[in-house]
Scaffold this active site. Structure first.
Site, PDB file in Angstrom:
ATOM      1  N   THR A  47       0.834  -1.203   0.000  1.00 12.23           N
ATOM      2  CA  THR A  47       0.000   0.000   0.000  1.00 12.23           C
ATOM      3  C   THR A  47       0.869   1.255   0.000  1.00 12.23           C
ATOM      4  O   THR A  47       0.566   2.235  -0.685  1.00 12.23           O
ATOM      5  CB  THR A  47      -0.954   0.005   1.199  1.00 12.23           C
ATOM      6  OG1 THR A  47      -1.697  -1.221   1.219  1.00 12.23           O
ATOM      7  CG2 THR A  47      -1.927   1.166   1.120  1.00 12.23           C
ATOM      8  N   ASP A  48       1.951   1.235   0.766  1.00 13.29           N
ATOM      9  CA  ASP A  48       2.893   2.361   0.746  1.00 13.29           C
ATOM     10  C   ASP A  48       3.486   2.547  -0.645  1.00 13.29           C
ATOM     11  O   ASP A  48       3.583   3.677  -1.147  1.00 13.29           O
ATOM     12  CB  ASP A  48       4.024   2.130   1.750  1.00 13.29           C
ATOM     13  CG  ASP A  48       3.661   2.521   3.163  1.00 13.29           C
ATOM     14  OD1 ASP A  48       2.735   3.335   3.339  1.00 13.29           O
ATOM     15  OD2 ASP A  48       4.300   2.022   4.097  1.00 13.29           O
ATOM     16  N   ILE A  49       3.923   1.444  -1.261  1.00 13.02           N
ATOM     17  CA  ILE A  49       4.535   1.533  -2.580  1.00 13.02           C
ATOM     18  C   ILE A  49       3.537   2.082  -3.599  1.00 13.02           C
ATOM     19  O   ILE A  49       3.860   2.982  -4.393  1.00 13.02           O
ATOM     20  CB  ILE A  49       5.035   0.150  -3.032  1.00 13.02           C
ATOM     21  CG1 ILE A  49       6.134  -0.364  -2.101  1.00 13.02           C
ATOM     22  CG2 ILE A  49       5.536   0.205  -4.475  1.00 13.02           C
ATOM     23  CD1 ILE A  49       7.382   0.468  -2.073  1.00 13.02           C
TER      24      ILE A  49
END
Length: 406
Positions: free
Chosen positions: A178-180
């Site tokens: 999700t961060d990426i």
């Protein structure tokens, strides 16, 4: 000269989503100034082991996590809780095109470093805020982390073994996906804002939320729910809409079979020694194979165990049926295609030796990615940036250092 060599980015973010976006922009040639806390820096600098080792095999104290998202940047340490530090950030923002930050909603307003404050000194500024839940809504002030968002945003309800199987239950993705993805979406938004500014001369704010990105990236599974009202369930490595599209056992391990159409299924069935499957009224179309998954998958499993993974890959590739092994990372970076594409590289590091890196997947013919610098040491470029960008002399820098501002 990179495609973004005319652009300066003030990167106030830390951990992964913001730094990932900053690294993409830096790889494309932007001058990315990473602002960190004096003495501590980005949280991920301490997220180890493992740590980078120097040429003598000793730990450098530079965490591998931090090294994954910060190359091609310059590190400046500034304490912006102090008025002098705030003034330095505002001065840098006035000389920048983009600001990236991932503080809690309203967190920078107390220091006069929010978008409304900085656009006064630079109306052309593009200001990208990355938070867990966005700038509005009942969760806006909550902290958000990737793992939590994978659960809240539905991804973990789709990931893991199905109920009734050994090891059943929700599982997070093995990287902070999700961060990426948020970093990728943030980069797209920043580039769109740059294009708009080129036409209008006006900057803007960008509101990126991890939860928004996670829900958006549910893709076909979200549409499966929205068009039926039924929540998709965990299927392990199987696909909700395509059969067979999952892992199967082999004589020496496992492999992945990804049959995308009926023609490929007929070719697979022939290689498997069961050409009759393609004509079977239960399996002759993908829709039928999905409906009769429970009957087909055990038949395929009984057939795949009689050949090795390498044999399946070689024989199926020969007839154009997509498949592949399940590699660990040692095998990934030894794979001939990965080697040929140069996905592993090394950059000279300030503490001696070199630091390994994973290459950018972006391939531009006229303005290729350049690997200029290894991820910087904490505050490695403080003096040079403040001197060259803001014109501070040695005496002014010494005064700021004594005061603990830098």
């Amino acid at each position: 000269m990179g495609a973004l060599s005319h652009v300066r980015v003030l990167d106030l973010s830390r951990v992964l989503a913001g730094p990932w976006s900053g690294q993409i922009l830096a790889d494309l040639g932007a001058d990315v100034i990473k602002v960190e806390r004096p003495g501590k820096g980005d949280d991920t600098r301490a997220w180890g082991p493992p740590f980078l080792q120097d040429a003598q095999g000793r730990s450098t104290g530079e965490a591998s996590y931090y090294l994954s998202a910060n190359r091609n940047k310059r590190s400046v340490t500034i304490d912006f809780t102090q008025p002098q530090g705030q003034a330095l950030i505002r001065a840098l923002a006035a000389q920048s095109d983009i600001v990236i930050e991932n503080f809690k909603v309203g967190g920078l307003a107390a220091y006069g470093l929010d978008y409304d404050s900085l656009k006064v000194v630079n109306p052309k500024l593009i200001y990208c805020s990355i938070t867990g839940f966005g700038q509005s809504g009942p969760y806006a002030k909550r902290a958000g982390y990737d793992f939590m968002i994978q659960g809240l945003g539905g991804l973990m309800s789709l990931t893991g073994r199905p109920e009734g199987e050994a090891g059943a239950g929700p599982v997070k993705v093995g990287v902070a996906l999700t961060d990426i993805l948020t970093g990728l979406y943030a980069t797209s938004a920043i580039l769109a804002a740059l294009a708009h500014r080129q036409q209008t001369g006006v900057g803007q704010s960008i509101d990126m939320a991890l939860l928004d990105v996670q829900v958006a990236c549910l893709a076909n599974q979200a549409m499966n729910y929205l068009t039926t009202g039924a929540s998709p369930q965990r299927l392990g490595n199987a696909h909700p809409n395509i059969v067979p599209y999952q892992d199967f056992p082999t004589a020496d391990g496992d492999f992945i079979l990804t049959v995308g159409n009926d023609g490929q299924f007929a070719k697979f069935a022939q290689v498997a020694g069961h050409s009759e499957w393609a004509e079977d009224p239960r399996f002759s179309s993908n829709a039928l194979r999905v409906a009769n998954r429970a009957q087909l998958i055990p038949l395929i499993r009984q057939a795949t165990v009689f050949k090795t993974t390498a044999e399946w890959v070689e024989q199926l590739e020969r007839v154009g049926v997509p498949c592949g092994p399940i590699n660990d990372l040692d095998s990934v970076f030894k794979d001939p295609q990965v080697v040929a594409r140069g996905l592993a590289l090394a950059l000279p590091h300030a503490l001696g030796g070199s630091v390994p890196q994973v290459a950018s997947p972006i391939r531009l013919s006229a303005t290729p990615v350049e690997y200029r610098w290894a991820p910087p040491l904490l505050g490695e470029h403080t003096d040079s940036v403040l001197a060259n960008v803001l014109g501070l002399d040695a005496a002014a820098l010494a005064e700021l250092r004594v005061a603990g501002v830098i």
